[in-house]
Design an enzyme around this catalytic site. Structure first.
Site, short mmCIF file in Angstrom:
data_model
loop_
_atom_site.label_atom_id
_atom_site.label_comp_id
_atom_site.label_asym_id
_atom_site.label_seq_id
_atom_site.Cartn_x
_atom_site.Cartn_y
_atom_site.Cartn_z
N ASP A 218 -28.40 38.37 55.48
CA ASP A 218 -27.73 39.62 55.06
C ASP A 218 -27.81 40.64 56.36
O ASP A 218 -27.47 40.08 57.43
CB ASP A 218 -28.48 40.10 53.87
CG ASP A 218 -27.61 41.39 53.32
OD1 ASP A 218 -26.71 41.19 52.73
OD2 ASP A 218 -27.97 42.55 53.34
N TYR A 326 -26.63 51.34 56.90
CA TYR A 326 -25.17 51.64 56.59
C TYR A 326 -24.54 52.64 57.09
O TYR A 326 -23.39 52.60 57.66
CB TYR A 326 -25.10 51.39 55.12
CG TYR A 326 -25.33 50.20 54.49
CD1 TYR A 326 -24.39 49.02 54.42
CD2 TYR A 326 -26.54 49.67 53.94
CE1 TYR A 326 -24.72 47.81 53.79
CE2 TYR A 326 -26.89 48.77 53.33
CZ TYR A 326 -25.71 47.69 53.27
OH TYR A 326 -26.07 46.48 52.74
N HIS A 382 -25.08 34.43 47.26
CA HIS A 382 -25.37 35.06 48.35
C HIS A 382 -27.00 34.89 48.65
O HIS A 382 -27.41 35.22 49.81
CB HIS A 382 -25.32 36.67 47.98
CG HIS A 382 -25.46 37.65 49.28
ND1 HIS A 382 -24.73 37.52 50.15
CD2 HIS A 382 -26.52 38.51 49.61
CE1 HIS A 382 -25.28 38.25 51.36
NE2 HIS A 382 -26.13 38.89 50.68
#
Length: 405
Positions: A218, A326, A382
């Site tokens: 990730d 982010y 995931h």
């Protein structure tokens, strides 16, 4: 831990002074011309104002493009904020006893203190002075294998790999900058790509190594791709799980709008304070759904393991640092395509709900031939390091076998 840690100014990914290539080697010395050779006179440089005038249209176009992109990003952020606010409000109404805030966890769950996973240590980074927490096992058993986690996770997401590989490697799983109990500056500018890459360099060298096998998932994978480009001499092999390089993701998403819908949460995270508030409502119910969802979560996650992930985020300001990653995503738009050459094992989930399978092919097209081994794991989502650990280990042992012979 320390929310007031000093944040250094943006650092260039290459830390050596002077002109260099990407590998960090010193440039070759300039040799004197052969006496018998013809010396070509150097061209006169253009006046600075002429160069500025010629570049002005390109610079203006780039500024306008960035302004347009950021306008669209914040428009998407408003839409995402509305949707996630509805979800959070529904959670509060359905579970009124949990309250409107996340319950602080005062004691770490027992599984975070499991001695079979390794020893808990702190490392002070040379460049920033930040203290990062890590778990270490198998020192002296072989090369360094460094694990970089994603969001919303921490070092504990590598528990199966720490047990599996400590017999032949020095395994180290780090809590990245911003993730408690590592230091967590609150300023958004403390989470730029350059600073995060220098953190990884300082970790490797601070542990006493000149290179490592870098294993990532990730967000950790996004950093690992960039790290292999800017610090290739420090990476012997890479294992990347469910993560594309930033430039590949950018190009792919522009052409495949469905990928942007899958990644809708990253638009919400561009906003100040609201994402942290929404994720903490009803005792972190949105995060709990991420971990325990019947189709997209982590199957068989025990209550103690769930608490191991929630515990760091429940600390004061525990969500600020992770979400600041982010908030820097669009800082360098548009990104230049980069050629990838580090020998890499790429693992992808067939049923990954956040990342489309088409990204695997897009990554392969950026690689030097023969340097990438990729596998799509049937039935996996995931969270491969936790849900399909045995399959992952088999691929890793085969990929690293020649280093052990």
């Amino acid at each position: 831990m320390s929310g007031g840690a000093l944040c250094p100014g943006p650092a260039a990914p290459d830390s050596t002074v002077g002109p260099q290539n990407k590998g960090g080697e010193l440039p070759r010395p300039v040799q004197a011309p052969d006496p018998g050779s013809v010396v070509v006179p150097e061209r006169e440089e253009m006046p600075e104002f002429v160069v500025t005038a010629l570049l002005a249209p390109s610079r203006l176009s780039l500024k306008l493009l960035r302004a347009l992109v950021m306008s669209l990003v914040y428009l998407a952020a408003v839409v995402a904020a509305f949707v996630y606010s509805c979800i959070a409000l529904t959670n509060v109404l359905c579970h009124p006893r949990r309250g409107c805030c996340g319950r602080p966890r005062l004691t770490a769950p027992a599984c975070l203190r499991d001695p079979t996973l390794g020893e808990h240590c702190f490392l002070t980074l040379r460049s920033s002075g930040l203290r990062l927490h890590y778990v270490s096992a198998g020192r002296g058993n072989g090369p360094l294998m460094l694990f970089l986690h994603g969001f919303p996770e921490n070092w504990f997401s590598w528990r199966y790999q720490l047990r599996e590989f400590q017999s032949r490697f020095h395994v180290v799983a780090v809590d990245l900058r911003g993730y408690s109990p590592s230091d967590a500056p609150k300023d958004v500018d403390c989470y730029t790509r350059d600073l995060l890459l220098v953190d990884i360099k300082d970790i490797i060298q601070g542990l006493g190594y000149s290179k490592c096998i870098l294993v990532s998932h990730d967000w950790g994978g996004i950093l690992a791709w960039d790290f292999s480009i800017y610090f290739p001499s420090l990476v012997e092999r890479m294992v990347v799980v469910s993560a594309p390089p930033s430039s590949v993701f950018q190009e792919y998403s522009i052409r495949h709008i469905g990928q942007l819908f899958r990644s809708n949460y990253m638009f919400l995270f561009q906003l100040p304070w609201l994402p942290e508030k929404l994720l903490s409502l009803s005792d972190f119910q949105i995060l709990k759904e991420v971990y325990t969802h019947r189709k997209t979560g982590i199957p068989c996650l025990t209550p103690c393991e769930l608490e191991a992930f929630l515990y760091p985020f429940s600390q004061p300001g525990g969500l600020i640092g992770p979400i600041n990653y982010y908030r820097n995503l669009f800082r360098n738009f548009p990104l230049e395509p980069q050629e990838l050459s580090t020998p890499t094992l790429l693992l992808w989930g067939e049923k990954d709900y956040t990342l489309q399978q088409g990204l695997v092919g897009a990554i392969g097209r950026r690689f030097v031939p023969g340097r990438l081994e990729s596998h799509i794991l049937p039935g996996s989502g995931h969270w491969i390091p936790q849900t399909h650990a045995q399959e992952m280990h088999q691929y890793m042992w085969a990929f690293l076998q020649d280093l052990l012979d």
